[in-house]
Design a protein around this motif. Sequence first.
Motif, PDB file in Angstrom:
ATOM      1  N   ASP A  81       0.866  -1.181   0.000  1.00  0.00           N
ATOM      2  CA  ASP A  81       0.000   0.000   0.000  1.00  0.00           C
ATOM      3  C   ASP A  81       0.905   1.235   0.000  1.00  0.00           C
ATOM      4  OD1 ASP A  81      -1.809   2.022   0.336  1.00  0.00           O
ATOM      5  OD2 ASP A  81      -2.478   1.407   2.339  1.00  0.00           O
ATOM      6  N   TRP A  82       1.142   1.779  -1.191  1.00  0.00           N
ATOM      7  CA  TRP A  82       2.068   2.896  -1.313  1.00  0.00           C
ATOM      8  C   TRP A  82       1.460   4.218  -0.842  1.00  0.00           C
ATOM      9  CZ3 TRP A  82       6.743   1.320  -1.611  1.00  0.00           C
ATOM     10  CH2 TRP A  82       7.027   0.110  -2.248  1.00  0.00           C
ATOM     11  N   ASP A  83       0.185   4.216  -0.504  1.00  0.00           N
ATOM     12  CA  ASP A  83      -0.446   5.411   0.057  1.00  0.00           C
ATOM     13  C   ASP A  83      -0.334   5.445   1.580  1.00  0.00           C
ATOM     14  OD1 ASP A  83      -1.274   6.394  -2.433  1.00  0.00           O
ATOM     15  OD2 ASP A  83      -3.049   5.101  -2.419  1.00  0.00           O
ATOM     16  N   TYR A  84       0.189   4.386   2.161  1.00  0.00           N
ATOM     17  CA  TYR A  84       0.319   4.356   3.619  1.00  0.00           C
ATOM     18  C   TYR A  84       1.282   5.469   4.061  1.00  0.00           C
ATOM     19  CZ  TYR A  84       0.804   2.504   8.344  1.00  0.00           C
ATOM     20  OH  TYR A  84       0.792   2.351   9.708  1.00  0.00           O
ATOM     21  N   PRO A  85       0.913   6.274   5.055  1.00  0.00           N
ATOM     22  CA  PRO A  85       1.715   7.445   5.417  1.00  0.00           C
ATOM     23  C   PRO A  85       2.946   7.079   6.253  1.00  0.00           C
ATOM     24  CG  PRO A  85      -0.209   7.308   6.833  1.00  0.00           C
ATOM     25  CD  PRO A  85      -0.345   6.196   5.828  1.00  0.00           C
ATOM     26  N   THR A  86       4.000   6.675   5.581  1.00  0.00           N
ATOM     27  CA  THR A  86       5.246   6.373   6.279  1.00  0.00           C
ATOM     28  C   THR A  86       6.413   6.766   5.393  1.00  0.00           C
ATOM     29  OG1 THR A  86       6.424   4.654   7.533  1.00  0.00           O
ATOM     30  CG2 THR A  86       5.484   4.009   5.406  1.00  0.00           C
ATOM     31  N   THR A  87       7.586   6.829   5.980  1.00  0.00           N
ATOM     32  CA  THR A  87       8.771   7.296   5.272  1.00  0.00           C
ATOM     33  C   THR A  87       9.713   6.144   4.955  1.00  0.00           C
ATOM     34  OG1 THR A  87      10.031   7.666   7.299  1.00  0.00           O
ATOM     35  CG2 THR A  87       8.653   9.492   6.498  1.00  0.00           C
ATOM     36  N   ASN A  90      11.395   4.862   8.157  1.00  0.00           N
ATOM     37  CA  ASN A  90      10.565   4.014   9.003  1.00  0.00           C
ATOM     38  C   ASN A  90      10.431   2.607   8.436  1.00  0.00           C
ATOM     39  OD1 ASN A  90      10.074   5.928  10.990  1.00  0.00           O
ATOM     40  ND2 ASN A  90       8.261   6.736   9.953  1.00  0.00           N
ATOM     41  N   ASP A 128      13.770  10.696   4.525  1.00  0.00           N
ATOM     42  CA  ASP A 128      12.582  11.345   5.075  1.00  0.00           C
ATOM     43  C   ASP A 128      11.452  11.474   4.058  1.00  0.00           C
ATOM     44  OD1 ASP A 128      13.797  11.741   7.590  1.00  0.00           O
ATOM     45  OD2 ASP A 128      14.820  13.538   6.854  1.00  0.00           O
ATOM     46  N   ARG A 129      11.637  10.895   2.887  1.00  0.00           N
ATOM     47  CA  ARG A 129      10.626  10.972   1.825  1.00  0.00           C
ATOM     48  C   ARG A 129       9.514   9.943   2.068  1.00  0.00           C
ATOM     49  NH1 ARG A 129      11.562  12.381  -3.632  1.00  0.00           N
ATOM     50  NH2 ARG A 129      13.228  13.696  -2.751  1.00  0.00           N
ATOM     51  N   ALA A 130       8.285  10.323   1.788  1.00  0.00           N
ATOM     52  CA  ALA A 130       7.174   9.372   1.854  1.00  0.00           C
ATOM     53  C   ALA A 130       7.352   8.307   0.784  1.00  0.00           C
ATOM     54  CB  ALA A 130       5.848  10.097   1.658  1.00  0.00           C
ATOM     55  N   GLY A 132       5.275   6.722  -0.985  1.00  0.00           N
ATOM     56  CA  GLY A 132       4.438   6.902  -2.158  1.00  0.00           C
ATOM     57  C   GLY A 132       4.969   7.934  -3.133  1.00  0.00           C
TER      58      GLY A 132
END
Length: 246
Positions: A81-87, A90, A128-130, A132
């Motif tokens: 799930d590339w829309d998941y809000p993580t970096t 992480n 630090d990039r998301a 997605g």
Amino acid sequence: MLEVQNVSVNYRGVRALEPLSIDFAAGELVGLIGPNGAGKSTLIKAILGLVPASGRVLWNGLPLRRQRQRVAYVPQRSQIDWDYPTTVWNVVLMGTTALRGWWRPPGREAQRRAYAALERVDLVGLRDRAIGALSGGQQQRVFLGRALAQQADLFLLDEPFTGVDRKTEAMMLAVFSALKAQGKTLLVCSHEWGDRLQQYDRLLLLNQQLLADDRPEGVMTLENIHRAYGQNLQLVKPSADLPFVC
């Protein structure tokens, strides 16, 4: 050593994978090839215990399911799930969970391992990039970085070269070579052909059953290819030293 003993998979009464037995040695890079729907991903998931399967999977003589911390898994990009809000940071740091446990915050050693993994996949500048917001090749490198941070002994990679650029492909092959030199065992699922196949120590040709298990030149014969892909496949053999390509 990884031992796959008489493993088969049935989905709702349909045989997805015929019983097969394969051994994998330390320091071996093995390619798993076959047409779409051949059961390549199913075999990897059966080894991991992610799908119901019969048979046994052993690592150094003991059930692999009791030693999952020894296994690093890189899934297909389509399963993420590339829309998941993580970096990026992480995700790679998640690879250290086996070291510290789920509920302990990452300490200095975990962060050191994660940073070293980011360096190996050339993503320190994007930590630090998301996820997605990354390109396809960068996304593949993130999950390879997570696997490296785990410092596992067995690496199972499902279509890691899909959607990557030449630079990422070369970097990944260099990482695989370094892992081999460290005595790690790697099984790489791929549907792509070409001269990359010569990078593998062995190829497994699969189409619901194991059709061939040999060095690349022994697997990529016209007879084997027609057995796996059908008689109507158009083939070109660019030279005596390279396998067939479509």
